[in-house]
Design an enzyme around this catalytic site. Structure first.
Site, PDB file in Angstrom:
ATOM      1  CG  ASP A 126      39.468  49.443  79.625  1.00  0.00           C
ATOM      2  OD1 ASP A 126      38.905  48.379  79.938  1.00  0.00           O
ATOM      3  OD2 ASP A 126      39.276  50.012  78.528  1.00  0.00           O
ATOM      4  CG  HIS A 139      33.085  44.748  74.942  1.00  0.00           C
ATOM      5  ND1 HIS A 139      34.228  44.592  74.185  1.00  0.00           N
ATOM      6  CD2 HIS A 139      33.490  45.319  76.098  1.00  0.00           C
ATOM      7  CE1 HIS A 139      35.270  45.059  74.869  1.00  0.00           C
ATOM      8  NE2 HIS A 139      34.851  45.500  76.036  1.00  0.00           N
ATOM      9  CG  ASP A 176      34.731  49.306  75.735  1.00  0.00           C
ATOM     10  OD1 ASP A 176      34.737  50.553  75.677  1.00  0.00           O
ATOM     11  OD2 ASP A 176      35.654  48.652  76.272  1.00  0.00           O
ATOM     12  CG  HIS A 182      38.238  52.430  74.237  1.00  0.00           C
ATOM     13  ND1 HIS A 182      39.459  52.316  74.852  1.00  0.00           N
ATOM     14  CD2 HIS A 182      37.417  51.558  74.859  1.00  0.00           C
ATOM     15  CE1 HIS A 182      39.389  51.399  75.814  1.00  0.00           C
ATOM     16  NE2 HIS A 182      38.150  50.928  75.844  1.00  0.00           N
TER      17      HIS A 182
HETATM   18 FE    FE Z   1      37.386  49.410  77.196  1.00  0.00          FE
HETATM   19 ZN    ZN Z   2      35.829  46.807  77.583  1.00  0.00          ZN
END
Ligand code: FE
Ligand code: ZN
Length: 252
Positions: A59, A111, A130, A168
Site C-alpha cells: 500500500d 512496523h 507507518d 494513513h
Molecule cells: Fe501502510
Molecule cells: Zn505499512
C-alpha cells in the site's frame, strides 16, 4: 512545509500519498497506487522527478514501478529485497536531495525491519510512513516494542514545530483509543474534539506536529506518570509501558 508545496493525495481507503511540488516537477512519497497520483499530477501538469519510499508494504509501493517507468523517476527507499525494480537504497544518516530539498534519513524499524523516515530541517517536515502516526504508531509486524520505542524516541527528539506527514488517516481511531488509556490528558481530550470535527467535515487531520504528538500520543508518553498510573504501571520501564499500550491498541 515552508518553501515547497506539499499535496496530500488520498489512495485506497485511508492511505496518503504525498507530492512535494517544486515548479513543474514533484517528488512522490509512498505511491501505493498510481491512478490517484496520475490524476493529481496531470491537473497540475507535473512530472515526477523522484519517488521516495518509506517501507516495502504494497500500500506504499504498489504504484512505484508504473510511475517510475512513465516519468523516468529516480526511486529512493530502504535497503530491502522485497522492493522490486531499480532504486537507490538509503539508511540512517544518509541524505537525499529531491527538488532542491535535502532530506535526512532515519532508520525507524518496528512496523517493518527496514522502515525509514525522511526529515527536512529546512522545511520543518517529517515523512514518517507507518512509523509515527498522528496520535498513534504502526503495528509491530517485524519489530519488538523496544525497537519501535527507540525509533519513535528518535523522531520525538525533532523540533516541536516539525510537521508530520504519515502514511494513513488513522487519527480518529487512534485518538479514541488514546483517550481510553490516557483519560485525564486534557490536551488529548481537546485534540479528539478537533479531530472529530475535521473528520465530520471530510478534512484530513494531517499534518500534526512533534509538539502535539509529545503532548497527546500515548506511544510518545511512556514515561508520563498519569498515563502510567492509568495503565496500572506506575514506575515501570518505558519499554514495558510501550508494549502494554501497543498490545491494548492491537486488541482495541
Ligand atoms: Fe501502510
Ligand atoms: Zn505499512
Amino acid at each position: 512545509m515552508i518553501n515547497c508545496e506539499l499535496v496530500l493525495v488520498p489512495a485506497f481507503a485511508d492511505n496518503y500519498v504525498y507530492l512535494i511540488v517544486n515548479g513543474e516537477t514533484c517528488a512522490v512519497v509512498d505511491p501505493g497506487e498510481a491512478g490517484p497520483v496520475r490524476k493529481a499530477i496531470s491537473v497540475r501538469h507535473l512530472n515526477v522527478s523522484d519517488i521516495l519510499l518509506t517501507h516495502h508494504h504494497s500500500d506504499h509501493i504498489g504504484g512505484c514501478l508504473e510511475l517510475a517507468q512513465t516519468f523516468g523517476s529516480a526511486v529512493t527507499g530502504p535497503a530491502d529485497p522485497r522492493i522490486p525494480g531499480e532504486f537507490k537504497a538509503v539508511g540512517e544518516g544518509d541524505t537525499v536531495a529531491v527538488g532542491g530539498i535535502e532530506f535526512y534519513v532515519f532508520a525507524v524499524p518496528g512496523h517493518t525491519s527496514t522502515h525509514i523516515a525522511f526529515y527536512s530541517a529546512a522545511e520543518g517536515c517529517l515523512l514518517s510512513g507507518d512509523s509515527l502516526f498522528a496520535c498513534g504508531c504502526g503495528r509491530l509486524f517485524e519489530g519488538s516494542p523496544a525497537e519501535m520505542h527507540a525509533s519513535l524516541q528518535k523522531l520525538a527528539a525533532l523540533p516541536d514545530d516539525t510537521e508530520i506527514y504519515c502514511g494513513h488517516e488513522y487519527t480518529l481511531n487512534n485518538a479514541e483509543f488514546a483517550v481510553s488509556v490516557d483519560p485525564e490528558n486534557e490536551d488529548l481530550v481537546e485534540r479528539l474534539g478537533v479531530i472529530r470535527q475535521l473528520r465530520a467535515e471530510g478534512q484530513p487531520t494531517i499534518p500534526s506536529t512533534i509538539g502535539e504528538e509529545k503532548a497527546t500520543n500515548p506511544f510518545l508518553r511512556c514515561e508520563d506518570a498519569a498515563l502510567q498510573a492509568a495503565l496500572g504501571l506506575s514506575g515501570a520501564d518505558a519499554v514495558d509501558v510501550f508494549a502494554e499500550i501497543r498490545s491494548r491498541k492491537d486488541a482495541w
